[in-house]
Write an enzyme that holds these catalytic residues in place. Structure first.
Site, mmCIF file in Angstrom:
data_model
loop_
_atom_site.group_PDB
_atom_site.id
_atom_site.type_symbol
_atom_site.label_atom_id
_atom_site.label_comp_id
_atom_site.label_asym_id
_atom_site.label_seq_id
_atom_site.Cartn_x
_atom_site.Cartn_y
_atom_site.Cartn_z
ATOM 1 N N HIS A 18 0.815 -1.209 0.000
ATOM 2 C CA HIS A 18 0.000 0.000 0.000
ATOM 3 C C HIS A 18 0.855 1.268 0.000
ATOM 4 O O HIS A 18 1.547 1.541 0.977
ATOM 5 C CB HIS A 18 -0.886 -0.048 1.248
ATOM 6 C CG HIS A 18 -1.873 1.044 1.374
ATOM 7 N ND1 HIS A 18 -1.839 1.959 2.401
ATOM 8 C CD2 HIS A 18 -2.941 1.370 0.606
ATOM 9 C CE1 HIS A 18 -2.853 2.794 2.278
ATOM 10 N NE2 HIS A 18 -3.541 2.462 1.199
ATOM 11 N N HIS A 60 -1.413 10.333 -2.910
ATOM 12 C CA HIS A 60 -2.703 9.923 -2.365
ATOM 13 C C HIS A 60 -3.700 11.077 -2.305
ATOM 14 O O HIS A 60 -4.854 10.932 -2.694
ATOM 15 C CB HIS A 60 -2.544 9.319 -0.969
ATOM 16 C CG HIS A 60 -3.856 8.943 -0.348
ATOM 17 N ND1 HIS A 60 -4.609 9.823 0.400
ATOM 18 C CD2 HIS A 60 -4.574 7.801 -0.427
ATOM 19 C CE1 HIS A 60 -5.723 9.220 0.771
ATOM 20 N NE2 HIS A 60 -5.725 7.989 0.287
HETATM 21 O O1 G3P Z 1 -6.761 1.341 -2.578
HETATM 22 C C1 G3P Z 1 -7.041 0.670 -1.394
HETATM 23 C C2 G3P Z 1 -6.890 1.684 -0.369
HETATM 24 O O2 G3P Z 1 -5.653 2.297 -0.693
HETATM 25 C C3 G3P Z 1 -7.981 2.679 -0.472
HETATM 26 O O3 G3P Z 1 -7.777 3.673 0.418
HETATM 27 O O4 G3P Z 1 -7.352 5.997 0.836
HETATM 28 O O5 G3P Z 1 -5.486 4.384 1.039
HETATM 29 O O6 G3P Z 1 -6.347 4.989 -1.200
HETATM 30 P P1 G3P Z 1 -6.687 4.803 0.245
HETATM 31 CA CA CA Z 2 -5.249 3.536 -2.731
#
Ligand code: G3P
Ligand code: CA
Length: 268
Positions: A18, A60
Site C-alpha cells: 500500500h 494519495h
Molecule cells: O486502494 C485501497 C486503499 O488504498 C484505499 O484507500 O485511501 O489508502 O487509497 P486509500
Molecule cells: Ca489507494
C-alpha cells in the site's frame, strides 16, 4: 506460467504494498516502492493524481500539503512546480524513529518515472483517484500502460490491476479495454453488507472488490468468494488481522508492511 500460478488465481494470496512499503518509507516515493519489492510484495500500489499540465503523478491526496513541503491542489500545479518539492522530509519529521537522511529531498514520481524504474520487474496495482476532478485520466493511464507494454498484446495477465472507488471510472476503463482486471473499492462506515444484485452488477466489469477490512466479516468474504470474485481488503497492518482475514478466505490484502504479510501468508 501455468494458470494455477497466475497472479489472479484466487488461491494465490496477493501481498499488495500500500503506497509502497509505506510503514517504513515515505509513501509514493521510489525508495518506498523499492523496499516493497525487496520485502516481496506482489504488487506496488499507486494512487494517481493529475497535474495542471495533465501529467499523472503518484500521490494519495488531492492536495500537496500532507506529503510534500508544498501547499494547494495538485490540479493547480504543473509537473515542473511539483518536481521542485520535497516528498520525504515530512516522513522523517513525523516518524523520527524511522527517519533516514536519504528520504530528505525525495521527489514526487510520475507514473512514467515509476514504470521506467521498475519496468516489468514488478506488478502494478493502480488507483484512479478523484477521476471526476481529472477528465481524461483513464485515457492517459491506458496510453502509458500500453506504450510500456504492461497491458495489451504480449503482456502478462495481472501485471496491472486497476482499482477505484469510482464505478464510472472503472466502467470507462472496461469499455476501453475489457481485458484489464479491475477492482471495485468499497468503503463502509458500518458493518458491510452487499446484495446479490450489487454483486451481479460489479461482476459485469470487475474481477473483485476491495472493502475496508474493519467493516467485513466471514459471511461477507464467503459471499464474495462464492460469486467467483476476488476480495482484497484494505489497509491491514496487524498480524492478527491478517491471519483472521486469511481464515475468512480473502484472496489478498493491502498493507503498509509487505514483509509482515509475506511471513503471515507463508505460515498460513
Ligand atoms: O486502494 C485501497 C486503499 O488504498 C484505499 O484507500 O485511501 O489508502 O487509497 P486509500
Ligand atoms: Ca489507494
Amino acid at each position: 506460467a501455468k494458470s494455477s500460478q497466475s497472479l489472479l488465481n484466487p488461491n494465490h494470496i496477493l501481498d499488495i504494498s500500500h503506497r509502497g512499503a509505506s510503514g517504513y518509507a515515505p509513501e509514493h516515493t521510489i525508495p518506498s516502492y523499492k523496499l516493497a519489492k525487496k520485502q516481496k510484495g506482489d504488487y506496488i500500489e499507486i494512487d494517481l493524481q493529475m497535474t495542471k499540465d495533465g501529467k499523472l503523478i503518484a500521490m494519495h491526496d488531492e492536495t500537496l500539503d500532507r506529503t510534500t513541503n508544498g501547499t494547494g491542489m495538485v490540479k493547480d500545479h504543473t509537473l515542473s512546480e511539483i518536481k521542485k518539492l520535497d516528498a520525504g522530509s515530512w516522513f522523517n519529521k513525523k516518524y523520527p524513529e524511522k527517519a533516514n537522511p536519504d528520504y530528505a529531498g525525495l521527489k514526487v514520481p510520475t507514473l512514467e518515472d515509476i514504470i521506467h524504474t521498475f519496468g516489468r520487474s514488478t506488478n502494478y496495482y493502480i488507483e484512479t483517484k478523484s477521476p471526476e476532478v481529472y477528465p481524461g485520466m483513464e485515457e492517459k493511464l491506458l496510453n502509458i500502460l500500453k506504450k510500456n507494454k504492461l497491458i495489451g498484446p504480449g503482456s502478462k495477465s495481472g501485471k496491472v490491476i486497476i482499482e477505484s472507488f469510482s464505478k464510472p471510472s472503472l466502467m470507462k476503463i472496461h469499455a476501453m479495454d475489457a481485458d484489464i482486471p479491475l477492482i471495485q473499492l468499497l468503503s463502509y462506515s458500518q458493518k458491510a453488507k452487499i446484495s446479490q444484485k450489487e454483486i451481479n452488477d460489479i461482476k459485469k466489469y470487475a474481477v473483485g472488490v476491495g472493502p475496508n477490512y474493519e467493516a467485513i466479516d466471514r459471511d461477507y468474504v464467503q459471499k464474495i468468494r462464492h460469486n467467483g470474485l476476488l476480495i482484497h481488503p484494505y489497509t491491514v497492518n496487524r498480524k492478527e488481522d491478517m491471519k483472521k482475514l486469511l481464515d475468512w478466505g480473502v484472496t489478498g490484502m493491502f498493507t503498509n508492511y509487505p514483509d509482515v504479510l509475506h511471513h503471515v501468508i507463508k505460515d498460513h
